[in-house]
Design a protein around this motif. Sequence first.
Motif, PDB file in Angstrom:
ATOM      1  N   ALA A   1     -17.259  -1.720   6.550  1.00  0.00           N
ATOM      2  CA  ALA A   1     -16.129  -2.051   7.402  1.00  0.00           C
ATOM      3  C   ALA A   1     -14.820  -1.582   6.798  1.00  0.00           C
ATOM      4  O   ALA A   1     -14.029  -0.921   7.448  1.00  0.00           O
ATOM      5  N   GLN A   2     -14.577  -1.947   5.510  1.00  0.00           N
ATOM      6  CA  GLN A   2     -13.336  -1.531   4.900  1.00  0.00           C
ATOM      7  C   GLN A   2     -13.312  -0.025   4.695  1.00  0.00           C
ATOM      8  O   GLN A   2     -12.276   0.613   4.851  1.00  0.00           O
ATOM      9  N   ASP A   3     -14.467   0.564   4.358  1.00  0.00           N
ATOM     10  CA  ASP A   3     -14.522   2.014   4.212  1.00  0.00           C
ATOM     11  C   ASP A   3     -14.135   2.679   5.519  1.00  0.00           C
ATOM     12  O   ASP A   3     -13.449   3.692   5.535  1.00  0.00           O
ATOM     13  N   ALA A   4     -14.558   2.102   6.642  1.00  0.00           N
ATOM     14  CA  ALA A   4     -14.227   2.669   7.948  1.00  0.00           C
ATOM     15  C   ALA A   4     -12.730   2.595   8.207  1.00  0.00           C
ATOM     16  O   ALA A   4     -12.140   3.536   8.731  1.00  0.00           O
ATOM     17  N   THR A   5     -12.093   1.484   7.823  1.00  0.00           N
ATOM     18  CA  THR A   5     -10.646   1.354   8.006  1.00  0.00           C
ATOM     19  C   THR A   5      -9.904   2.413   7.204  1.00  0.00           C
ATOM     20  O   THR A   5      -9.003   3.083   7.713  1.00  0.00           O
ATOM     21  N   VAL A   6     -10.281   2.562   5.931  1.00  0.00           N
ATOM     22  CA  VAL A   6      -9.608   3.541   5.077  1.00  0.00           C
ATOM     23  C   VAL A   6      -9.860   4.955   5.585  1.00  0.00           C
ATOM     24  O   VAL A   6      -8.933   5.766   5.699  1.00  0.00           O
ATOM     25  N   THR A   7     -11.122   5.260   5.896  1.00  0.00           N
ATOM     26  CA  THR A   7     -11.461   6.606   6.360  1.00  0.00           C
ATOM     27  C   THR A   7     -10.739   6.941   7.652  1.00  0.00           C
ATOM     28  O   THR A   7     -10.144   8.009   7.796  1.00  0.00           O
ATOM     29  N   LEU A   8     -10.763   5.991   8.596  1.00  0.00           N
ATOM     30  CA  LEU A   8     -10.108   6.228   9.873  1.00  0.00           C
ATOM     31  C   LEU A   8      -8.591   6.304   9.701  1.00  0.00           C
ATOM     32  O   LEU A   8      -7.914   7.119  10.347  1.00  0.00           O
TER      33      LEU A   8
ATOM     34  N   TYR B   1      -1.986   4.809   5.971  1.00  0.00           N
ATOM     35  CA  TYR B   1      -2.819   5.493   4.981  1.00  0.00           C
ATOM     36  C   TYR B   1      -2.370   6.928   4.729  1.00  0.00           C
ATOM     37  O   TYR B   1      -3.093   7.707   4.116  1.00  0.00           O
ATOM     38  N   ASN B   2      -1.153   7.255   5.180  1.00  0.00           N
ATOM     39  CA  ASN B   2      -0.524   8.501   4.733  1.00  0.00           C
ATOM     40  C   ASN B   2      -0.341   8.420   3.211  1.00  0.00           C
ATOM     41  O   ASN B   2      -0.066   7.344   2.673  1.00  0.00           O
ATOM     42  N   LYS B   3      -0.484   9.522   2.516  1.00  0.00           N
ATOM     43  CA  LYS B   3      -0.483   9.476   1.046  1.00  0.00           C
ATOM     44  C   LYS B   3       0.840   8.955   0.492  1.00  0.00           C
ATOM     45  O   LYS B   3       0.875   8.195  -0.484  1.00  0.00           O
ATOM     46  N   GLN B   4       1.960   9.357   1.095  1.00  0.00           N
ATOM     47  CA  GLN B   4       3.260   8.886   0.603  1.00  0.00           C
ATOM     48  C   GLN B   4       3.460   7.398   0.920  1.00  0.00           C
ATOM     49  O   GLN B   4       3.961   6.640   0.086  1.00  0.00           O
ATOM     50  N   LEU B   5       3.058   6.996   2.117  1.00  0.00           N
ATOM     51  CA  LEU B   5       3.155   5.577   2.449  1.00  0.00           C
ATOM     52  C   LEU B   5       2.212   4.749   1.580  1.00  0.00           C
ATOM     53  O   LEU B   5       2.512   3.605   1.223  1.00  0.00           O
ATOM     54  N   ASP B   6       1.066   5.327   1.222  1.00  0.00           N
ATOM     55  CA  ASP B   6       0.124   4.649   0.330  1.00  0.00           C
ATOM     56  C   ASP B   6       0.785   4.335  -1.016  1.00  0.00           C
ATOM     57  O   ASP B   6       0.532   3.290  -1.612  1.00  0.00           O
TER      58      ASP B   6
ATOM     59  N   GLY C   1       1.725  -3.804  -4.815  1.00  0.00           N
ATOM     60  CA  GLY C   1       0.569  -4.562  -5.289  1.00  0.00           C
ATOM     61  C   GLY C   1      -0.734  -4.282  -4.580  1.00  0.00           C
ATOM     62  O   GLY C   1      -1.770  -4.816  -4.972  1.00  0.00           O
ATOM     63  N   GLU C   2      -0.733  -3.440  -3.545  1.00  0.00           N
ATOM     64  CA  GLU C   2      -1.976  -3.114  -2.855  1.00  0.00           C
ATOM     65  C   GLU C   2      -2.752  -2.045  -3.631  1.00  0.00           C
ATOM     66  O   GLU C   2      -2.159  -1.252  -4.372  1.00  0.00           O
ATOM     67  N   VAL C   3      -4.070  -2.032  -3.459  1.00  0.00           N
ATOM     68  CA  VAL C   3      -4.901  -1.016  -4.110  1.00  0.00           C
ATOM     69  C   VAL C   3      -4.724   0.301  -3.376  1.00  0.00           C
ATOM     70  O   VAL C   3      -4.818   0.364  -2.150  1.00  0.00           O
ATOM     71  N   SER C   4      -4.450   1.365  -4.133  1.00  0.00           N
ATOM     72  CA  SER C   4      -4.246   2.669  -3.514  1.00  0.00           C
ATOM     73  C   SER C   4      -5.540   3.170  -2.879  1.00  0.00           C
ATOM     74  O   SER C   4      -6.616   3.079  -3.463  1.00  0.00           O
ATOM     75  N   ALA C   5      -5.419   3.704  -1.677  1.00  0.00           N
ATOM     76  CA  ALA C   5      -6.585   4.280  -0.994  1.00  0.00           C
ATOM     77  C   ALA C   5      -6.960   5.626  -1.589  1.00  0.00           C
ATOM     78  O   ALA C   5      -8.029   6.164  -1.290  1.00  0.00           O
ATOM     79  N   TYR C   6      -6.097   6.148  -2.451  1.00  0.00           N
ATOM     80  CA  TYR C   6      -6.339   7.462  -3.060  1.00  0.00           C
ATOM     81  C   TYR C   6      -6.650   7.348  -4.551  1.00  0.00           C
ATOM     82  O   TYR C   6      -6.712   8.350  -5.259  1.00  0.00           O
ATOM     83  N   ALA C   7      -6.828   6.115  -5.055  1.00  0.00           N
ATOM     84  CA  ALA C   7      -7.145   5.930  -6.474  1.00  0.00           C
ATOM     85  C   ALA C   7      -8.547   6.440  -6.754  1.00  0.00           C
ATOM     86  O   ALA C   7      -9.465   6.243  -5.962  1.00  0.00           O
TER      87      ALA C   7
END
Length: 338
Positions: free
Chosen positions: A13-20, A175-180, A187-193
């Motif tokens: 589920a979370q993978d789908a949110t990040v991927t989408l 989930y744009n890289k700059q907004l990430d 404090g959020e976990v980066s989607a690009y880490a």
Amino acid sequence: MGVGCIVSLPLLAQDATVTLGKQFAAASPLEWDVQEASHPKLGKIRFAYLKNLVETPVGNAKVYSRAYVSCDPTRRKIAIELTNTTSPDDPGGLRPKTLPRLVCSRLATPNDTTPIKEELLAPRWEVSKIGDVLAHSLTAFPLRECVSIEVLEDVELPKGWAQPSAAVTFEITPYNKQLDEIFASCGEVSAYAQPATAVAKAPAPGKAAPPAKAAAPAKAPPPAPPKQVAQAPVPASTPPATTPAPATTPPPPPPPSPAPAPATKAAPSDGWQQARAVATGRTNVRAGPTLQSGLVVQLDPGMPVLAQKAEADWWRVRTTLGGKPIEGYVRQDRLVFK
């Protein structure tokens, strides 16, 4: 349902949110950049801004719009600021006819892969003297539940224009890289880490060798005691030989005495409080205290739970759904305590 089962549930589920979310960001024509500056109201902030202006045609003229997404690192709060002008270099601004609306598109259900569910976010807006609108003190994690956020504005136009107001619409993609980067600084976990778990597994084989060597010397001492027992029967000192054996038995009692085991069992019962899910929207229960953890279930508005403080802004919760026990983690902003 045990905790182990919860963790193995829907990581998809979370993978789908990040991927989408990344797909929406890649398809967006808007480009962002990141800077640091001092804001007259927010103080020193790190922010992302639109490099290319959003242009809305109105007759022969245009409205030029821009968005800023920033983080206050001390309070870990997100702010969104929207500006509208009649030209790219206009120092003034256009006032809103009505306050902007932010519409969040997110996964309708934990295992869905289409952002068919839309929810209206309800930030508190402030309007500046020149017409810029600012929403601050936003918590980062609800915004990261959105694969995209549609911005809907209705701005007043100067006299003499073809119409009295204009509708401005564009999307913010969390989930744009700059907004990430902005969300990560709050404090959020980066989607690009990039995970570095392979390094932790390498030392494991090295540690296995030392225990094998330690076992070899341990076998040398045991042969000596059997020889003494064999000599003991000759002088009829067998009873004394048996008495030392009981003398060695007292050490086992001390190990049971460290009975902090009951204390650890009592610890989980401490700190549990009665709470309920907030009344706005459904509340996500995750397998771990991070937004990247798998989605266990969604709680209906106002659903009662037991909550225990975990780490950062997360609470461990317990409840039952359909007669089955549910356990997981919920962010503090999604709970109301009695």
